[in-house]
Design a protein around this motif. Structure first.
Motif, PDB file in Angstrom:
ATOM      1  N   LEU A   1      -1.425  -6.300   0.456  1.00 26.62           N
ATOM      2  CA  LEU A   1      -2.481  -7.109  -0.141  1.00 26.62           C
ATOM      3  C   LEU A   1      -3.751  -7.122   0.703  1.00 26.62           C
ATOM      4  CD1 LEU A   1      -0.468 -10.230  -1.368  1.00 26.62           C
ATOM      5  CD2 LEU A   1      -1.148  -8.216  -2.685  1.00 26.62           C
ATOM      6  N   ASP A   2      -4.886  -7.262   0.018  1.00 30.31           N
ATOM      7  CA  ASP A   2      -6.184  -7.430   0.667  1.00 30.31           C
ATOM      8  C   ASP A   2      -6.352  -8.916   0.993  1.00 30.31           C
ATOM      9  OD1 ASP A   2      -8.827  -7.711   1.347  1.00 30.31           O
ATOM     10  OD2 ASP A   2      -9.595  -6.486  -0.288  1.00 30.31           O
ATOM     11  N   THR A   3      -6.529  -9.257   2.263  1.00 27.44           N
ATOM     12  CA  THR A   3      -6.596 -10.663   2.671  1.00 27.44           C
ATOM     13  C   THR A   3      -7.864 -11.363   2.186  1.00 27.44           C
ATOM     14  OG1 THR A   3      -7.551  -9.999   4.802  1.00 27.44           O
ATOM     15  CG2 THR A   3      -5.163 -10.324   4.715  1.00 27.44           C
TER      16      THR A   3
ATOM     17  N   VAL B   1       5.909 -10.283   5.265  1.00 28.19           N
ATOM     18  CA  VAL B   1       5.231  -9.247   6.047  1.00 28.19           C
ATOM     19  C   VAL B   1       5.018  -8.000   5.201  1.00 28.19           C
ATOM     20  CG1 VAL B   1       5.432  -7.688   8.034  1.00 28.19           C
ATOM     21  CG2 VAL B   1       6.088 -10.093   8.271  1.00 28.19           C
ATOM     22  N   GLU B   2       6.037  -7.624   4.428  1.00 27.76           N
ATOM     23  CA  GLU B   2       5.932  -6.453   3.551  1.00 27.76           C
ATOM     24  C   GLU B   2       4.905  -6.682   2.443  1.00 27.76           C
ATOM     25  OE1 GLU B   2      10.503  -4.696   3.894  1.00 27.76           O
ATOM     26  OE2 GLU B   2      10.021  -6.263   2.430  1.00 27.76           O
TER      27      GLU B   2
ATOM     28  N   LEU C   1       3.666 -19.420  -2.219  1.00 26.70           N
ATOM     29  CA  LEU C   1       2.749 -18.930  -3.242  1.00 26.70           C
ATOM     30  C   LEU C   1       1.540 -18.214  -2.651  1.00 26.70           C
ATOM     31  CD1 LEU C   1       2.627 -21.957  -5.736  1.00 26.70           C
ATOM     32  CD2 LEU C   1       3.670 -19.731  -6.164  1.00 26.70           C
ATOM     33  N   ILE C   2       1.213 -17.052  -3.229  1.00 27.09           N
ATOM     34  CA  ILE C   2       0.026 -16.278  -2.868  1.00 27.09           C
ATOM     35  C   ILE C   2      -0.788 -16.096  -4.141  1.00 27.09           C
ATOM     36  CG2 ILE C   2      -0.861 -14.090  -1.982  1.00 27.09           C
ATOM     37  CD1 ILE C   2       1.816 -13.754  -0.490  1.00 27.09           C
ATOM     38  N   VAL C   3      -2.066 -16.437  -4.100  1.00 32.40           N
ATOM     39  CA  VAL C   3      -2.888 -16.395  -5.308  1.00 32.40           C
ATOM     40  C   VAL C   3      -3.989 -15.346  -5.189  1.00 32.40           C
ATOM     41  CG1 VAL C   3      -4.572 -18.126  -4.538  1.00 32.40           C
ATOM     42  CG2 VAL C   3      -4.114 -17.861  -6.986  1.00 32.40           C
ATOM     43  N   ASN C   4      -4.364 -14.766  -6.332  1.00 34.61           N
ATOM     44  CA  ASN C   4      -5.511 -13.862  -6.397  1.00 34.61           C
ATOM     45  C   ASN C   4      -6.763 -14.735  -6.474  1.00 34.61           C
ATOM     46  OD1 ASN C   4      -7.570 -12.082  -7.154  1.00 34.61           O
ATOM     47  ND2 ASN C   4      -6.196 -10.800  -8.350  1.00 34.61           N
ATOM     48  N   ILE C   5      -7.612 -14.667  -5.453  1.00 38.70           N
ATOM     49  CA  ILE C   5      -8.788 -15.539  -5.360  1.00 38.70           C
ATOM     50  C   ILE C   5      -9.686 -15.408  -6.588  1.00 38.70           C
ATOM     51  CG2 ILE C   5     -10.838 -16.106  -3.991  1.00 38.70           C
ATOM     52  CD1 ILE C   5      -8.247 -16.738  -2.554  1.00 38.70           C
TER      53      ILE C   5
ATOM     54  N   LYS D   1      -7.128  -1.157  -6.507  1.00 42.25           N
ATOM     55  CA  LYS D   1      -5.970  -1.037  -5.643  1.00 42.25           C
ATOM     56  C   LYS D   1      -4.772  -1.659  -6.340  1.00 42.25           C
ATOM     57  CE  LYS D   1      -8.461  -1.035  -1.263  1.00 42.25           C
ATOM     58  NZ  LYS D   1      -8.702  -1.765  -0.004  1.00 42.25           N
ATOM     59  N   SER D   2      -3.610  -1.216  -5.977  1.00 46.87           N
ATOM     60  CA  SER D   2      -2.408  -1.666  -6.663  1.00 46.87           C
ATOM     61  C   SER D   2      -1.338  -2.146  -5.695  1.00 46.87           C
ATOM     62  CB  SER D   2      -1.834  -0.531  -7.520  1.00 46.87           C
ATOM     63  OG  SER D   2      -2.742  -0.164  -8.533  1.00 46.87           O
ATOM     64  N   PHE D   3      -0.477  -3.019  -6.210  1.00 46.97           N
ATOM     65  CA  PHE D   3       0.686  -3.503  -5.482  1.00 46.97           C
ATOM     66  C   PHE D   3       1.872  -2.677  -5.941  1.00 46.97           C
ATOM     67  CE2 PHE D   3       4.193  -6.539  -4.748  1.00 46.97           C
ATOM     68  CZ  PHE D   3       3.947  -6.841  -3.416  1.00 46.97           C
ATOM     69  N   VAL D   4       2.496  -1.977  -5.006  1.00 45.46           N
ATOM     70  CA  VAL D   4       3.566  -1.033  -5.342  1.00 45.46           C
ATOM     71  C   VAL D   4       4.904  -1.591  -4.862  1.00 45.46           C
ATOM     72  CG1 VAL D   4       4.419   1.316  -5.028  1.00 45.46           C
ATOM     73  CG2 VAL D   4       1.957   0.900  -5.156  1.00 45.46           C
ATOM     74  N   PHE D   5       5.925  -1.515  -5.733  1.00 46.27           N
ATOM     75  CA  PHE D   5       7.236  -2.045  -5.357  1.00 46.27           C
ATOM     76  C   PHE D   5       8.323  -1.369  -6.188  1.00 46.27           C
ATOM     77  CE2 PHE D   5       5.375  -4.570  -8.712  1.00 46.27           C
ATOM     78  CZ  PHE D   5       6.412  -4.786  -9.612  1.00 46.27           C
TER      79      PHE D   5
END
Length: 235
Positions: free
Chosen positions: A178-180, A172-173, A190-194, A127-131
């Motif tokens: 993202l997959d929680t 929110v966007e 900060l949001i981290v990839n587990i 899956k990808s993060f699109v922006f």
């Protein structure tokens, strides 16, 4: 899904091929190799990228662990699965960031279970993060994101390849994509990839490669739970 299978025991190779043919998954492509040297030459000379390597640990010349060490120098994302009938190698294989471990003798159920686990994982990893930024569109695979940093409206996206991207999004966007289960909050910014966390120590989260990020007390408990759930899923 491209899979490389390597074992110097031809009977094992034939057994795995039989299991894969019975499963008959058209999304799965595989190549078999009878020694690690042959696999090493193929990967180097053909410049082929496999998603998964299923390796016997004990082989006559180059062991599966030795091959994995060389692989990890150039490829940190490929999934490595070791096969062995000797449990003393468990700690060695997990140093190679191992996805899973199959104990011999092999069975159809073991092989079916591991292939299903791989497919489920890769389904998330791809899956990808699109922006968008400055009229340009971008797509970054979740598996390539280390962490995201929020600064007001601005978002910085830090990747495993040391590239950094910028975009303008609200929290929110961001979370709508993202997959929680794959990502967690360290603090309000900060949001981290587990999957990129190597350890959680005190007020620091240590990422693969040694980068340290601050985790606040309010988010630490939930983050540790997500990280533990992730680790349990790898065993």
């Amino acid at each position: 899904m491209k899979v490389a299978v390597c074992d110097d025991d031809r009977a094992i190779i034939e057994q795995i091929e039989e299991y894969i043919e019975i499963i008959h998954d058209k999304s799965l492509e595989y190549e078999v190799f009878f020694c690690a040297e042959e696999l090493q030459r193929y990967v180097t000379e053909q410049d082929v990228n496999f998603d998964v390597f299923i390796l016997d640990i004990e082989m006559k010349e180059m062991s599966g662990i030795d091959f994995a060490k060389r692989l990890r120098e150039k490829n940190v994302n490929a999934l490595i699965i070791f096969m062995t009938s000797y449990s003393q190698y468990v700690f060695d294989v997990f140093e190679m960031i191992t996805f899973d471990f199959i104990e011999k003798p092999l069975t159809f159920e073991k092989m079916k279970k591991i292939l299903e686990k791989i497919k489920n994982y890769l389904g998330i990893a791809r899956k990808s993060f699109v922006f968008s930024y400055r009229k340009n569109n971008y797509s970054v695979a979740f598996s390539n994101i280390s962490y995201l940093e929020k600064e007001g409206r601005k978002v910085w996206i830090y990747t495993t390849s040391d590239k950094k991207y910028q975009c303008n999004m609200t929290l929110v966007e961001i979370w709508s994509q993202l997959d929680t289960e794959t990502f967690g909050l360290l603090n309000k910014s900060l949001i981290v990839n587990i999957s990129k966390i190597e350890g959680i120590m005190g007020e620091s989260v240590v990422l693969q490669g040694g980068k340290r990020l601050y985790v606040s007390r309010d988010y630490k408990k939930e983050l540790k739970k997500k990280h533990l759930d992730y680790l349990r899923g790898q065993v």
